[in-house]
Each structure stands twice: as C-alpha cells, then as structure tokens.
Scaffold this active site. Sequence first.
Site, mmCIF file in Angstrom:
data_model
loop_
_atom_site.group_PDB
_atom_site.id
_atom_site.type_symbol
_atom_site.label_atom_id
_atom_site.label_comp_id
_atom_site.label_asym_id
_atom_site.label_seq_id
_atom_site.Cartn_x
_atom_site.Cartn_y
_atom_site.Cartn_z
ATOM 1 N N GLY A 172 2.634 -5.244 8.101
ATOM 2 C CA GLY A 172 1.622 -6.105 7.490
ATOM 3 C C GLY A 172 0.582 -6.501 8.516
ATOM 4 O O GLY A 172 0.361 -5.808 9.511
ATOM 5 N N LYS B 187 12.448 -7.222 1.347
ATOM 6 C CA LYS B 187 11.581 -8.005 0.475
ATOM 7 C C LYS B 187 10.280 -7.211 0.319
ATOM 8 O O LYS B 187 9.447 -7.157 1.228
ATOM 9 C CB LYS B 187 11.303 -9.384 1.097
ATOM 10 C CG LYS B 187 10.563 -10.349 0.151
ATOM 11 C CD LYS B 187 9.079 -10.190 0.259
ATOM 12 C CE LYS B 187 8.357 -11.096 -0.751
ATOM 13 N NZ LYS B 187 6.918 -10.725 -0.883
ATOM 14 N N CYS C 69 -2.990 1.547 6.851
ATOM 15 C CA CYS C 69 -3.108 0.954 8.189
ATOM 16 C C CYS C 69 -3.584 1.950 9.222
ATOM 17 O O CYS C 69 -4.100 1.552 10.272
ATOM 18 C CB CYS C 69 -1.767 0.350 8.605
ATOM 19 S SG CYS C 69 -0.385 1.496 8.493
ATOM 20 N N ASN D 276 0.810 -1.232 0.000
ATOM 21 C CA ASN D 276 0.000 0.000 0.000
ATOM 22 C C ASN D 276 0.839 1.277 0.000
ATOM 23 O O ASN D 276 0.415 2.301 -0.506
ATOM 24 C CB ASN D 276 -1.000 -0.009 1.159
ATOM 25 C CG ASN D 276 -0.343 -0.160 2.514
ATOM 26 O OD1 ASN D 276 0.768 -0.650 2.636
ATOM 27 N ND2 ASN D 276 -1.044 0.267 3.551
ATOM 28 N N GLU E 178 4.880 -3.388 12.681
ATOM 29 C CA GLU E 178 3.812 -2.405 12.470
ATOM 30 C C GLU E 178 2.679 -3.168 11.823
ATOM 31 O O GLU E 178 2.741 -3.498 10.638
ATOM 32 C CB GLU E 178 4.312 -1.254 11.592
ATOM 33 C CG GLU E 178 3.385 -0.049 11.626
ATOM 34 C CD GLU E 178 2.513 0.050 10.402
ATOM 35 O OE1 GLU E 178 1.311 -0.296 10.524
ATOM 36 O OE2 GLU E 178 3.009 0.462 9.351
ATOM 37 N N LEU E 179 1.654 -3.491 12.620
ATOM 38 C CA LEU E 179 0.666 -4.485 12.229
ATOM 39 C C LEU E 179 -0.712 -3.860 11.993
ATOM 40 O O LEU E 179 -0.811 -2.698 11.637
ATOM 41 C CB LEU E 179 0.632 -5.586 13.297
ATOM 42 C CG LEU E 179 2.006 -6.194 13.613
ATOM 43 C CD1 LEU E 179 1.920 -7.210 14.750
ATOM 44 C CD2 LEU E 179 2.635 -6.821 12.377
#
Length: 475
Positions: free
Chosen positions: A227, A173, A283, A150, A249-250
Amino acid sequence: MQQIQNKSLLSFMASAAEQTITVTNPATGEQVGQAPVSNEAALMDSIERAHVAQKEWAKLPAKTRAGMLNRWYQLILENKDDLARIMTLEQGKPLAEAAGEVLYGASFIEWFAEEAKRTYGESIPGPTADKRLVTIKQPIGVACAITPWNFPIAMITRKAGPALAAGCSFIVKPSDSTPLSAFATVELAYQAGIPRDALQVVLGESSRKIGAIFTSHPLIRKLSFTGSTQVGSVLMAQSAKDIKRTSMELGGNAPFIVFDDADIDAAVQGAMASKFRNAGQTCVCANRFYVHDAVYDEFVTKFDAAVQQLTIGNGLDEGVNIGPVISASAKQGIQALIDRAIEQGAKPTTEIKALDGLFMQPVVLKDVTHNMDIIQEEIFGPVAPVVRFKTDEELIEMANDTIYGLASYFYSQNIHRVWKVAEALEYGMVGINEGIISTEVAPFGGVKQSGIGREGARQGIDEYMDVKYLCFGGN
C-alpha cells in the site's frame, strides 16, 4: 469437481455474517455482492485459531504442504474464468487483464509449492574439533497481511504462498473495495485441503482498527503490507513495539527513460504495457517519462498515436483496454494533477474530454518539466507526463530525485550505457528494454521509501522463516 459459481459464492458470503460490506462495480455503480465483516472479538478468535492451526500445519512434512499448494494452484487454473469475472466486476480492469492476473497470482502458489521442499539449512565448519555447527530454518508462526485493491488476487497469493509453504498460518485483510476475489480464491484453497484456520480472510470494522490489532497482537509474528508509504510507515511504527517482522511494498514513482539510441517503436510498446495496464493503477507502472531531446518529438508522436487506439469502457465488454479508476476520490485526485500540470505549462497532446462515471481518458502531457507537481507525486491513473533531457548525468539526477525506489525502466541499445545506468538507478527493480518486469521467479521489492523485504523468488520464503543456529559440543 466443484466449480465456483459467482452467484452462489456471493450469496454464501452475504449470509455468513451479521455485518457485511457492500461491493459495487466501479464501471456501473451496481451492487456486485456483500462480504462479511468481523467484529473485534471475532478477529481475536481468528488469530487464536490461526495460532493453534499453525502448530499442526508446521508439523506436516514440507512435501505434504507442497502437495496441497499444488492442488490449490490447479484449482485456480481450472476456475480462472470465474475468478477473472469476479475481479472485473469488483475492480473494473478488463477481463483479459483480470485473467492474466489470475494466472500471475497462481504462479506464486506453484513456485512456493516447489520452494517448500527447498528451505535448506547449512553445515558450518566448526572453530574447534569438538564442535559441530548447523543452521535450520523454521516458520516464524502466525503471519498476517494487508493487501490492496489494484491486484486483489496476486497480492494475496504472493504473500500466502510463501507463508504456507514455510509452515506459517496466514490471515489476510483484503481491500474493502475488492474482497470477493480474496474469498473466492481462498475457498479454492480449502477445497485443496488447506485447513480453514491455517488460511483466513478477514474484514474489520475499519482498516485502521484491524491494522492496530495485527500490529499489537502478541501471537502475530509477521506483517506483510502492500500500500502507500504513509500507511506503511504507521504500521512499521506500531509493529516496532513488539519487534514484529515486517515486509513493506510501498509507493512508487517509476521513471521510464528513452535514450537517443533506443529502438523507439519498442520503447513505445513497452511504455504502453507499463503505463496503461489496469488504467495506470499499479505500483510499478511508469509514472514519469524522460525522453532524450533528439528523439523526444518522434517518441511523443508515436506514443500518442498508440494511446489514441485504446478503448475505454466496462471491463466485461469485448475489446476494452482501459476500465474505470477505482473511486470518485481517485478520479478527482488524478484530474487535479492534470489540471495543475497544465497550469504549470504542460500541454496535452490531444483535447481532454470529461467522461462520465469513473472513466478517464488516457492522457499524454508534453513539455513537462521535472519540477512540476505531477512528476513529484505518484499519479496512479492513465496519465503520462513526458520530460526532455539532454545528458545522461542530467537524466540520472532527475530519475533518482524522489523518495521512492520501487521500479524503473529504460531503453537503450548501447551496452556500456545499459550497465552504467542500471547500476546508477536507485531502484529495487530495473526493466531494460522491457516494460513488464514482474514474475514469480525474480525478487520483487524496492529501496528507499518504497519498502523493505522481497516477495517472490527464492528470497520470498525466507521472509517467513527464522534461521536457528545449533551448536553441537562434546564431539
């Protein structure tokens, strides 16, 4: 000065590896380019080379590393238009938003170029006259990151900037959906003089496999992940075997709160900025709206009127505010939440029209209640469910009733309420009379199951450094 040209860059990447993945434009379905995929042996070699390069990179004076990072920052600015176009082609967000992300991403490189020279230690008063106590900060070693689709540039620079500034080497990645932005941005880092082995972009044969390699390889000392909470939990468990340091960072479920004393027009403006940026695929975007009963109808009416002015389309087209969502599965999931909310009693403010491809009409849902599924889940799309509340106590209970704690927002002009609510909200970040809160100078991160660690600000570089205590005796 060499300028990135989209076609030449994509051609280079398509021919640089035997195995590639195809990148498509979510707005049109057309192929944009191809990106190289590394097999397991190549990934292992990348890590070995990063380990060797890190030793030399860390030996450089902080001022030298800062100079290269500043050069990288300047090159990103000079190539802003090309980078923005690449991002829009593979990710779909409107070109103006993409350009804004390029500048936002570049700001982290500039900030951490400055912070590279400020990783200060301390002199500690000794417990006895013959001891001198000192701390120094040193890079942790090879750091790696897994970043989402995003924000395909900013999520990399927010991690690579502090890692490189600290003296770490860095392997990222990126998402298989948006790798071209990553390769393009890192190509500019090489032009700035940053060694190729010290900063690498890799794609694996599967995301799960590359995650397992990152979390198990003994030479990797740090993993940063942005994610979902579910994937982050798995990566943390895998990293625990080697006691690797992690930053996570979820997921988020941000409340956007409008009190009865709020400036309603300002609240609508903030809601639009927070909710519909990147088609709601952020997020920290507002996920659920809580509006005081006394101003509910006024807010919903003005909010819906503003939403109806949004233009949906290809992000490359002039005047477009809302691009496509990232995939067919994402669209199906968002639509399922809308349908379920309507079944449970929510009412769309206007007729919902089905759009072709990956486009979705922005939707405002009224008469939503706190116990509906759409309130409990992260929507990640252009949908705004609005709930009524009557008391501050009721509001705080509903706002905190989630496993997540990333971002939150509220509008009020009562200074006493502002402090009370800001302290009561269980979130790592609180926007007060403001819908956009992300900046390189402030710490970004959440509490509860929204993650651990902070990115940006002076705290960001500490995530990539160890504190070493030195005790000098015999003085």
